[in-house]
Write a protein that holds these residues in place. Structure first.
Motif, PDB file in Angstrom:
ATOM      1  N   VAL A  76       3.947   9.255  -3.439  1.00 48.57           N
ATOM      2  CA  VAL A  76       4.883   8.124  -3.529  1.00 48.57           C
ATOM      3  C   VAL A  76       4.135   6.805  -3.337  1.00 48.57           C
ATOM      4  O   VAL A  76       4.322   5.843  -4.099  1.00 48.57           O
ATOM      5  CB  VAL A  76       6.006   8.264  -2.474  1.00 48.57           C
ATOM      6  CG1 VAL A  76       6.837   6.981  -2.410  1.00 48.57           C
ATOM      7  CG2 VAL A  76       6.892   9.459  -2.797  1.00 48.57           C
ATOM      8  N   VAL A  77       3.276   6.741  -2.318  1.00 44.78           N
ATOM      9  CA  VAL A  77       2.551   5.499  -2.019  1.00 44.78           C
ATOM     10  C   VAL A  77       1.577   5.155  -3.145  1.00 44.78           C
ATOM     11  O   VAL A  77       1.426   3.982  -3.508  1.00 44.78           O
ATOM     12  CB  VAL A  77       1.822   5.605  -0.659  1.00 44.78           C
ATOM     13  CG1 VAL A  77       0.940   4.380  -0.415  1.00 44.78           C
ATOM     14  CG2 VAL A  77       2.834   5.745   0.468  1.00 44.78           C
ATOM     15  N   ILE A  78       0.918   6.159  -3.722  1.00 48.13           N
ATOM     16  CA  ILE A  78       0.000   5.907  -4.832  1.00 48.13           C
ATOM     17  C   ILE A  78       0.742   5.296  -6.020  1.00 48.13           C
ATOM     18  O   ILE A  78       0.258   4.346  -6.654  1.00 48.13           O
ATOM     19  CB  ILE A  78      -0.728   7.207  -5.246  1.00 48.13           C
ATOM     20  CG1 ILE A  78      -1.785   7.561  -4.197  1.00 48.13           C
ATOM     21  CG2 ILE A  78      -1.377   7.060  -6.628  1.00 48.13           C
ATOM     22  CD1 ILE A  78      -2.398   8.929  -4.370  1.00 48.13           C
ATOM     23  N   VAL A  79       1.920   5.819  -6.332  1.00 43.56           N
ATOM     24  CA  VAL A  79       2.726   5.258  -7.424  1.00 43.56           C
ATOM     25  C   VAL A  79       3.092   3.807  -7.121  1.00 43.56           C
ATOM     26  O   VAL A  79       2.987   2.923  -7.982  1.00 43.56           O
ATOM     27  CB  VAL A  79       3.998   6.106  -7.653  1.00 43.56           C
ATOM     28  CG1 VAL A  79       4.964   5.388  -8.594  1.00 43.56           C
ATOM     29  CG2 VAL A  79       3.638   7.471  -8.226  1.00 43.56           C
ATOM     30  N   PRO A 110     -13.667   8.280  -7.166  1.00 47.91           N
ATOM     31  CA  PRO A 110     -13.432   9.355  -6.189  1.00 47.91           C
ATOM     32  C   PRO A 110     -12.943   8.899  -4.822  1.00 47.91           C
ATOM     33  O   PRO A 110     -12.690   9.727  -3.964  1.00 47.91           O
ATOM     34  CB  PRO A 110     -14.820  10.008  -6.066  1.00 47.91           C
ATOM     35  CG  PRO A 110     -15.774   8.916  -6.382  1.00 47.91           C
ATOM     36  CD  PRO A 110     -15.107   8.060  -7.407  1.00 47.91           C
ATOM     37  N   TYR A 111     -12.791   7.578  -4.608  1.00 44.74           N
ATOM     38  CA  TYR A 111     -12.542   7.095  -3.252  1.00 44.74           C
ATOM     39  C   TYR A 111     -11.126   6.608  -2.993  1.00 44.74           C
ATOM     40  O   TYR A 111     -10.851   6.106  -1.925  1.00 44.74           O
ATOM     41  CB  TYR A 111     -13.541   5.984  -2.906  1.00 44.74           C
ATOM     42  CG  TYR A 111     -14.962   6.470  -2.924  1.00 44.74           C
ATOM     43  CD1 TYR A 111     -15.421   7.373  -1.974  1.00 44.74           C
ATOM     44  CD2 TYR A 111     -15.842   6.056  -3.928  1.00 44.74           C
ATOM     45  CE1 TYR A 111     -16.713   7.847  -2.001  1.00 44.74           C
ATOM     46  CE2 TYR A 111     -17.147   6.524  -3.956  1.00 44.74           C
ATOM     47  CZ  TYR A 111     -17.575   7.424  -2.994  1.00 44.74           C
ATOM     48  OH  TYR A 111     -18.861   7.888  -3.021  1.00 44.74           O
ATOM     49  N   LEU A 112     -10.231   6.718  -3.952  1.00 38.87           N
ATOM     50  CA  LEU A 112      -8.868   6.276  -3.666  1.00 38.87           C
ATOM     51  C   LEU A 112      -7.878   7.394  -3.987  1.00 38.87           C
ATOM     52  O   LEU A 112      -7.601   8.236  -3.138  1.00 38.87           O
ATOM     53  CB  LEU A 112      -8.517   4.989  -4.415  1.00 38.87           C
ATOM     54  CG  LEU A 112      -7.222   4.375  -3.869  1.00 38.87           C
ATOM     55  CD1 LEU A 112      -7.510   3.463  -2.683  1.00 38.87           C
ATOM     56  CD2 LEU A 112      -6.472   3.605  -4.923  1.00 38.87           C
ATOM     57  N   THR A 113      -7.386   7.432  -5.200  1.00 41.47           N
ATOM     58  CA  THR A 113      -6.322   8.388  -5.527  1.00 41.47           C
ATOM     59  C   THR A 113      -6.760   9.833  -5.284  1.00 41.47           C
ATOM     60  O   THR A 113      -6.065  10.592  -4.603  1.00 41.47           O
ATOM     61  CB  THR A 113      -5.888   8.200  -6.996  1.00 41.47           C
ATOM     62  OG1 THR A 113      -5.475   6.845  -7.179  1.00 41.47           O
ATOM     63  CG2 THR A 113      -4.730   9.122  -7.332  1.00 41.47           C
ATOM     64  N   ARG A 114      -7.904  10.213  -5.831  1.00 36.53           N
ATOM     65  CA  ARG A 114      -8.370  11.602  -5.640  1.00 36.53           C
ATOM     66  C   ARG A 114      -8.584  11.926  -4.161  1.00 36.53           C
ATOM     67  O   ARG A 114      -8.242  13.005  -3.694  1.00 36.53           O
ATOM     68  CB  ARG A 114      -9.675  11.829  -6.411  1.00 36.53           C
ATOM     69  CG  ARG A 114      -9.503  11.933  -7.915  1.00 36.53           C
ATOM     70  CD  ARG A 114     -10.774  12.483  -8.546  1.00 36.53           C
ATOM     71  NE  ARG A 114     -10.671  12.627  -9.981  1.00 36.53           N
ATOM     72  CZ  ARG A 114     -10.068  13.654 -10.602  1.00 36.53           C
ATOM     73  NH1 ARG A 114      -9.477  14.594  -9.884  1.00 36.53           N
ATOM     74  NH2 ARG A 114     -10.043  13.722 -11.908  1.00 36.53           N
ATOM     75  N   TYR A 115      -9.162  10.977  -3.452  1.00 40.61           N
ATOM     76  CA  TYR A 115      -9.495  11.194  -2.041  1.00 40.61           C
ATOM     77  C   TYR A 115      -8.252  11.431  -1.197  1.00 40.61           C
ATOM     78  O   TYR A 115      -8.209  12.345  -0.367  1.00 40.61           O
ATOM     79  CB  TYR A 115     -10.270   9.976  -1.541  1.00 40.61           C
ATOM     80  CG  TYR A 115     -10.664  10.043  -0.085  1.00 40.61           C
ATOM     81  CD1 TYR A 115     -11.645  10.928   0.343  1.00 40.61           C
ATOM     82  CD2 TYR A 115     -10.064   9.220   0.859  1.00 40.61           C
ATOM     83  CE1 TYR A 115     -12.018  10.990   1.678  1.00 40.61           C
ATOM     84  CE2 TYR A 115     -10.432   9.268   2.190  1.00 40.61           C
ATOM     85  CZ  TYR A 115     -11.411  10.154   2.591  1.00 40.61           C
ATOM     86  OH  TYR A 115     -11.772  10.221   3.903  1.00 40.61           O
ATOM     87  N   TYR A 116      -7.226  10.612  -1.411  1.00 38.01           N
ATOM     88  CA  TYR A 116      -6.026  10.730  -0.578  1.00 38.01           C
ATOM     89  C   TYR A 116      -5.143  11.907  -0.980  1.00 38.01           C
ATOM     90  O   TYR A 116      -4.425  12.456  -0.143  1.00 38.01           O
ATOM     91  CB  TYR A 116      -5.239   9.413  -0.602  1.00 38.01           C
ATOM     92  CG  TYR A 116      -5.929   8.332   0.178  1.00 38.01           C
ATOM     93  CD1 TYR A 116      -5.909   8.333   1.565  1.00 38.01           C
ATOM     94  CD2 TYR A 116      -6.641   7.330  -0.466  1.00 38.01           C
ATOM     95  CE1 TYR A 116      -6.566   7.358   2.294  1.00 38.01           C
ATOM     96  CE2 TYR A 116      -7.297   6.343   0.252  1.00 38.01           C
ATOM     97  CZ  TYR A 116      -7.265   6.361   1.633  1.00 38.01           C
ATOM     98  OH  TYR A 116      -7.922   5.400   2.347  1.00 38.01           O
ATOM     99  N   PHE A 128      -1.814   1.071   4.381  1.00 41.88           N
ATOM    100  CA  PHE A 128      -2.434  -0.232   4.634  1.00 41.88           C
ATOM    101  C   PHE A 128      -2.750  -0.946   3.321  1.00 41.88           C
ATOM    102  O   PHE A 128      -2.511  -2.150   3.179  1.00 41.88           O
ATOM    103  CB  PHE A 128      -3.712  -0.040   5.456  1.00 41.88           C
ATOM    104  CG  PHE A 128      -4.471  -1.301   5.705  1.00 41.88           C
ATOM    105  CD1 PHE A 128      -4.106  -2.158   6.721  1.00 41.88           C
ATOM    106  CD2 PHE A 128      -5.559  -1.646   4.913  1.00 41.88           C
ATOM    107  CE1 PHE A 128      -4.807  -3.334   6.964  1.00 41.88           C
ATOM    108  CE2 PHE A 128      -6.263  -2.817   5.138  1.00 41.88           C
ATOM    109  CZ  PHE A 128      -5.888  -3.662   6.161  1.00 41.88           C
ATOM    110  N   ILE A 129      -3.273  -0.215   2.350  1.00 46.17           N
ATOM    111  CA  ILE A 129      -3.569  -0.789   1.027  1.00 46.17           C
ATOM    112  C   ILE A 129      -2.272  -1.244   0.361  1.00 46.17           C
ATOM    113  O   ILE A 129      -2.214  -2.326  -0.235  1.00 46.17           O
ATOM    114  CB  ILE A 129      -4.311   0.244   0.152  1.00 46.17           C
ATOM    115  CG1 ILE A 129      -5.676   0.561   0.754  1.00 46.17           C
ATOM    116  CG2 ILE A 129      -4.471  -0.277  -1.284  1.00 46.17           C
ATOM    117  CD1 ILE A 129      -6.382   1.743   0.106  1.00 46.17           C
TER     118      ILE A 129
END
Length: 223
Positions: A76-79, A110-116, A128-129
């Motif tokens: 949800v947060v990524i969207v 590799p450090y945002l969407t995939r990571y979380y 936070f982002i």
């Protein structure tokens, strides 16, 4: 669809090993809600109790497994992050091609969407982002309400949110005539930030702690 079908999905133990060690504290806060956690936690993590505590309450209300709730909230947060970024870039006049490149860079590194997605327990960092982007949108639109909502979200997620009112104060000092915030707004921003900080401080002081708070502040916030 590409990310969902090609990403790694760690279980709880794997998440703690592969980059999500902070998630131990957040998971314990969720498990203990609506009560205070009763095992020693790092105080700087305990201060960020709000969203893990909320997930714990949802677990008790709807009997959805805690780790699954973290996974749901990550998506949800990524969207929402993508929606905010698109709006910010649109308002800045970015054309469709460059907008697509920007969103691709955000989601396929590799450090945002995939990571979380792989490490959902560190949801606080992702929130936070989200709050920071909402604050940026508020500034670009000169919308005080969006700015305040963004600040509240970031402050509940991480103590380093204090950088936002400090930055705005610097901008106000150098561009007072053209800036859309006045001195009363800035004072209120600081008051909101400090109130949220003491809310987290109260929670962390109410549970056992693993180490000194001030050592962590020096490394995590001031570092």
């Amino acid at each position: 669809i590409y990310l969902i079908t090609t990403n790694s999905y760690f279980n709880y133990e794997q998440s703690l090993i592969f980059g999500g060690a902070d998630g131990f504290s957040y998971f314990e806060i969720s498990q203990s809600a609506p009560k205070f956690a009763n095992i020693p936690l790092q105080p700087i993590h305990a201060e960020r109790f709000f969203f893990p505590f909320l997930i714990g309450l949802l677990n008790k209300l709807f009997s959805i497994e805690i780790y699954s709730l973290y996974q749901i909230f990550v998506f949800v947060v990524i969207v929402l992050i993508n929606c905010l970024l698109i709006r910010i870039l649109r308002n800045a006049g970015v054309n469709s091609f460059n907008l697509l490149i920007s969103i691709t860079l955000l989601n396929l590194n590799p450090y945002l969407t995939r990571y979380y997605i792989a490490n959902p327990l560190i949801l606080n960092d992702l929130i936070f982002i989200l709050g920071t982007l909402n604050s940026i949108l508020g500034i670009t639109l000169k919308n005080k309400k969006k700015l305040f909502i963004g600040l509240i979200i970031t402050s509940l997620a991480r103590q380093s949110a204090i950088a936002i009112p400090i930055s705005l104060f610097v901008i106000f000092f150098f561009k007072r005539k053209s800036f859309f915030l006045n001195s009363k707004d800035l004072i209120l921003l600081f008051v909101v930030s400090i109130f949220i900080y003491f809310l987290g401080y109260f929670y962390s002081e109410s549970i056992p702690q693993t180490e000194e708070r001030y050592d962590q502040y020096f490394i995590t916030i001031f570092g």
